[in-house]
Design a protein around this motif. Sequence first.
Motif, PDB file in Angstrom:
ATOM      1  N   ASP A  37      -1.230  21.993  -4.555  1.00 28.80           N
ATOM      2  CA  ASP A  37      -0.855  21.199  -5.719  1.00 28.80           C
ATOM      3  C   ASP A  37      -2.089  21.018  -6.602  1.00 28.80           C
ATOM      4  OD1 ASP A  37      -0.058  19.185  -7.545  1.00 28.80           O
ATOM      5  OD2 ASP A  37       1.398  18.408  -6.114  1.00 28.80           O
ATOM      6  N   ASP A  38      -2.032  21.536  -7.815  1.00 28.89           N
ATOM      7  CA  ASP A  38      -3.211  21.475  -8.675  1.00 28.89           C
ATOM      8  C   ASP A  38      -3.465  20.082  -9.240  1.00 28.89           C
ATOM      9  OD1 ASP A  38      -1.234  21.291 -10.585  1.00 28.89           O
ATOM     10  OD2 ASP A  38      -1.629  23.233 -11.497  1.00 28.89           O
ATOM     11  N   ARG A  39      -2.590  19.136  -8.951  1.00 34.72           N
ATOM     12  CA  ARG A  39      -2.856  17.749  -9.356  1.00 34.72           C
ATOM     13  C   ARG A  39      -3.826  17.067  -8.402  1.00 34.72           C
ATOM     14  NH1 ARG A  39       2.709  14.917  -9.105  1.00 34.72           N
ATOM     15  NH2 ARG A  39       2.691  16.117  -7.157  1.00 34.72           N
ATOM     16  N   PHE A  40      -3.956  17.599  -7.194  1.00 38.29           N
ATOM     17  CA  PHE A  40      -4.747  16.929  -6.169  1.00 38.29           C
ATOM     18  C   PHE A  40      -6.240  17.024  -6.463  1.00 38.29           C
ATOM     19  CE2 PHE A  40      -1.359  17.629  -2.635  1.00 38.29           C
ATOM     20  CZ  PHE A  40      -0.580  16.634  -3.198  1.00 38.29           C
ATOM     21  N   ARG A  41      -6.905  15.897  -6.260  1.00 37.21           N
ATOM     22  CA  ARG A  41      -8.363  15.828  -6.283  1.00 37.21           C
ATOM     23  C   ARG A  41      -8.760  15.163  -4.973  1.00 37.21           C
ATOM     24  NH1 ARG A  41      -6.869  18.561  -9.711  1.00 37.21           N
ATOM     25  NH2 ARG A  41      -7.403  18.580 -11.939  1.00 37.21           N
ATOM     26  N   VAL A  42      -9.274  15.968  -4.032  1.00 35.95           N
ATOM     27  CA  VAL A  42      -9.520  15.494  -2.663  1.00 35.95           C
ATOM     28  C   VAL A  42     -10.992  15.186  -2.461  1.00 35.95           C
ATOM     29  CG1 VAL A  42      -9.261  16.002  -0.214  1.00 35.95           C
ATOM     30  CG2 VAL A  42      -7.599  16.918  -1.860  1.00 35.95           C
ATOM     31  N   HIS A  43     -11.263  13.991  -1.950  1.00 37.60           N
ATOM     32  CA  HIS A  43     -12.618  13.634  -1.524  1.00 37.60           C
ATOM     33  C   HIS A  43     -12.577  13.389  -0.022  1.00 37.60           C
ATOM     34  CE1 HIS A  43     -16.669  11.894  -1.678  1.00 37.60           C
ATOM     35  NE2 HIS A  43     -16.216  11.043  -0.778  1.00 37.60           N
ATOM     36  N   SER A  44     -13.493  13.994   0.703  1.00 38.02           N
ATOM     37  CA  SER A  44     -13.481  13.903   2.168  1.00 38.02           C
ATOM     38  C   SER A  44     -14.672  13.110   2.683  1.00 38.02           C
ATOM     39  CB  SER A  44     -13.511  15.309   2.780  1.00 38.02           C
ATOM     40  OG  SER A  44     -12.391  16.059   2.359  1.00 38.02           O
ATOM     41  N   GLU A  45     -14.419  12.326   3.710  1.00 37.42           N
ATOM     42  CA  GLU A  45     -15.466  11.619   4.446  1.00 37.42           C
ATOM     43  C   GLU A  45     -15.205  11.810   5.932  1.00 37.42           C
ATOM     44  OE1 GLU A  45     -18.092  10.213   3.339  1.00 37.42           O
ATOM     45  OE2 GLU A  45     -17.681   9.828   1.202  1.00 37.42           O
ATOM     46  N   THR A  46     -16.288  11.835   6.733  1.00 34.53           N
ATOM     47  CA  THR A  46     -16.135  12.016   8.177  1.00 34.53           C
ATOM     48  C   THR A  46     -16.279  10.710   8.949  1.00 34.53           C
ATOM     49  OG1 THR A  46     -18.484  12.563   8.361  1.00 34.53           O
ATOM     50  CG2 THR A  46     -16.937  14.403   8.115  1.00 34.53           C
ATOM     51  N   ASP A  47     -16.481   9.613   8.230  1.00 33.03           N
ATOM     52  CA  ASP A  47     -16.657   8.324   8.880  1.00 33.03           C
ATOM     53  C   ASP A  47     -15.839   7.268   8.126  1.00 33.03           C
ATOM     54  OD1 ASP A  47     -18.183   6.388  10.687  1.00 33.03           O
ATOM     55  OD2 ASP A  47     -18.682   5.621   8.693  1.00 33.03           O
ATOM     56  N   PRO A  48     -15.030   6.470   8.820  1.00 31.16           N
ATOM     57  CA  PRO A  48     -14.207   5.466   8.146  1.00 31.16           C
ATOM     58  C   PRO A  48     -15.008   4.461   7.321  1.00 31.16           C
ATOM     59  CG  PRO A  48     -13.416   5.794  10.372  1.00 31.16           C
ATOM     60  CD  PRO A  48     -14.715   6.535  10.266  1.00 31.16           C
ATOM     61  N   THR A  49     -16.194   4.091   7.786  1.00 27.93           N
ATOM     62  CA  THR A  49     -17.016   3.147   7.024  1.00 27.93           C
ATOM     63  C   THR A  49     -17.397   3.740   5.680  1.00 27.93           C
ATOM     64  OG1 THR A  49     -17.890   2.155   9.051  1.00 27.93           O
ATOM     65  CG2 THR A  49     -19.133   1.792   7.018  1.00 27.93           C
ATOM     66  N   ALA A  50     -17.834   5.005   5.699  1.00 26.19           N
ATOM     67  CA  ALA A  50     -18.161   5.679   4.442  1.00 26.19           C
ATOM     68  C   ALA A  50     -16.913   5.845   3.579  1.00 26.19           C
ATOM     69  CB  ALA A  50     -18.799   7.030   4.735  1.00 26.19           C
ATOM     70  N   ILE A  71      -5.944   3.597  12.915  1.00 27.51           N
ATOM     71  CA  ILE A  71      -5.235   2.323  12.761  1.00 27.51           C
ATOM     72  C   ILE A  71      -6.212   1.205  12.412  1.00 27.51           C
ATOM     73  CG2 ILE A  71      -3.889   0.566  13.976  1.00 27.51           C
ATOM     74  CD1 ILE A  71      -2.497   2.865  15.444  1.00 27.51           C
ATOM     75  N   GLU A  72      -7.390   1.217  13.021  1.00 25.59           N
ATOM     76  CA  GLU A  72      -8.411   0.229  12.645  1.00 25.59           C
ATOM     77  C   GLU A  72      -8.820   0.405  11.189  1.00 25.59           C
ATOM     78  OE1 GLU A  72     -10.540  -0.355  17.033  1.00 25.59           O
ATOM     79  OE2 GLU A  72     -11.299   1.157  15.613  1.00 25.59           O
ATOM     80  N   PHE A  73      -8.945   1.647  10.770  1.00 30.39           N
ATOM     81  CA  PHE A  73      -9.261   1.930   9.371  1.00 30.39           C
ATOM     82  C   PHE A  73      -8.125   1.453   8.465  1.00 30.39           C
ATOM     83  CE2 PHE A  73      -9.741   5.404   5.975  1.00 30.39           C
ATOM     84  CZ  PHE A  73     -10.607   4.619   5.216  1.00 30.39           C
ATOM     85  N   LEU A  74      -6.894   1.713   8.882  1.00 31.44           N
ATOM     86  CA  LEU A  74      -5.732   1.254   8.122  1.00 31.44           C
ATOM     87  C   LEU A  74      -5.750  -0.264   7.962  1.00 31.44           C
ATOM     88  CD1 LEU A  74      -2.863   1.414   6.884  1.00 31.44           C
ATOM     89  CD2 LEU A  74      -1.975   1.605   9.215  1.00 31.44           C
ATOM     90  N   GLU A  75      -6.038  -0.982   9.030  1.00 32.77           N
ATOM     91  CA  GLU A  75      -6.073  -2.448   8.958  1.00 32.77           C
ATOM     92  C   GLU A  75      -7.152  -2.926   7.997  1.00 32.77           C
ATOM     93  OE1 GLU A  75      -4.438  -3.361  13.498  1.00 32.77           O
ATOM     94  OE2 GLU A  75      -6.589  -3.235  13.095  1.00 32.77           O
ATOM     95  N   THR A  76      -8.293  -2.238   7.984  1.00 31.99           N
ATOM     96  CA  THR A  76      -9.365  -2.596   7.047  1.00 31.99           C
ATOM     97  C   THR A  76      -8.924  -2.368   5.610  1.00 31.99           C
ATOM     98  OG1 THR A  76     -11.060  -2.014   8.675  1.00 31.99           O
ATOM     99  CG2 THR A  76     -11.748  -2.119   6.382  1.00 31.99           C
ATOM    100  N   VAL A  77      -8.273  -1.237   5.374  1.00 28.91           N
ATOM    101  CA  VAL A  77      -7.791  -0.923   4.029  1.00 28.91           C
ATOM    102  C   VAL A  77      -6.731  -1.916   3.597  1.00 28.91           C
ATOM    103  CG1 VAL A  77      -6.530   0.792   2.648  1.00 28.91           C
ATOM    104  CG2 VAL A  77      -8.376   1.526   4.180  1.00 28.91           C
ATOM    105  N   ARG A  78      -5.793  -2.212   4.483  1.00 34.01           N
ATOM    106  CA  ARG A  78      -4.694  -3.110   4.131  1.00 34.01           C
ATOM    107  C   ARG A  78      -5.178  -4.509   3.760  1.00 34.01           C
ATOM    108  NH1 ARG A  78      -2.145   0.074   2.468  1.00 34.01           N
ATOM    109  NH2 ARG A  78      -0.336   1.163   3.300  1.00 34.01           N
ATOM    110  N   ALA A  79      -6.298  -4.938   4.333  1.00 29.43           N
ATOM    111  CA  ALA A  79      -6.811  -6.276   4.045  1.00 29.43           C
ATOM    112  C   ALA A  79      -7.164  -6.435   2.568  1.00 29.43           C
ATOM    113  CB  ALA A  79      -8.032  -6.566   4.919  1.00 29.43           C
ATOM    114  N   GLN A  80      -7.566  -5.356   1.922  1.00 26.63           N
ATOM    115  CA  GLN A  80      -7.934  -5.427   0.511  1.00 26.63           C
ATOM    116  C   GLN A  80      -7.008  -4.641  -0.405  1.00 26.63           C
ATOM    117  OE1 GLN A  80     -12.002  -5.137  -0.746  1.00 26.63           O
ATOM    118  NE2 GLN A  80     -12.806  -5.802   1.234  1.00 26.63           N
ATOM    119  N   TYR A  81      -6.312  -3.666   0.148  1.00 25.59           N
ATOM    120  CA  TYR A  81      -5.437  -2.821  -0.669  1.00 25.59           C
ATOM    121  C   TYR A  81      -4.059  -2.743  -0.007  1.00 25.59           C
ATOM    122  CZ  TYR A  81     -10.059  -1.447  -2.374  1.00 25.59           C
ATOM    123  OH  TYR A  81     -11.331  -1.464  -2.876  1.00 25.59           O
ATOM    124  N   PRO A  82      -3.290  -3.834  -0.083  1.00 26.83           N
ATOM    125  CA  PRO A  82      -2.030  -3.887   0.669  1.00 26.83           C
ATOM    126  C   PRO A  82      -0.976  -2.887   0.211  1.00 26.83           C
ATOM    127  CG  PRO A  82      -2.248  -5.765  -0.821  1.00 26.83           C
ATOM    128  CD  PRO A  82      -3.573  -5.072  -0.798  1.00 26.83           C
TER     129      PRO A  82
END
Length: 256
Positions: A29-42, A67-78
């Motif tokens: 999909d040419d709309r996608f702009r993907v940024h990758s990280e190998t660590d959830p904190t980053a 899931i821990e990363f998801l919980e961190t994200v959900r706390a600020q970006y529900p």
Amino acid sequence: MNNDNIHILHVDDNAAFTRLAETFLNNVDDRFRVHSETDPTAGFEYLRANDVDCVVSDHDMSRSTGIEFLETVRAQYPDLPFILYTGKGSELVASKAIRADVTDYLQKGGGNDNFELLANRVSNAVEQAQTRREAEQTRIQMRAIVENTTDAVVIIDTSSTIQFANPAVESAVGYAPDELVGESLAMLMPNRLEKPHMEAVNRYLETGEQGIDWQSVDLVALHRDGREVPVSISFSEFEQAGEPRFIGIFSVASSE
């Protein structure tokens, strides 16, 4: 989503896989702009500093779980779409992800088909989130209009129970909005009009026939003090939570 591009944050501690996923997703999909990280904190730091439309995360990572990363994200970006894209799926992981309010859950697989499926899930999640945001914005705008208009607004269900009344009803018929919600619309009409009203509602629900013109109908309303006041009222229908609702917008007719 900016300029129709879909900005994806992909978090996976396998750097080779993130590069592969980025290549395939950009090709799908040419709309996608993907940024990758190998660590959830980053990944979370990137999320805080950039506009992201969807997070795609592995689950079994060395420093954290998805899931821990998801919980961190959900706390600020529900409301941010979050897809758990895991190589070791299980009912337990899926159950925990659902409880943590994951948007979607997909198990990794080999070949282009799996990345095409992921791309489809991302597109759907982002488009649905956009639709919800637009609907909420429309709801907020409409509520602001309804609550500030000088016309009285009453919404009823199919049993003629009042579900909403705006502040302007008080100057029109003497009742505060919270005195009307949950009550029958019969409170606002003379006794002689109650039966014809219910017959008209039931006939409309059964046949779709309006019986009268719904625009600028001249009727009378019953004021709290017992007076009959002439009103000009317009009706319309909409759906709320899958159920028909009827809205009446009316103003007290001039005595001149």
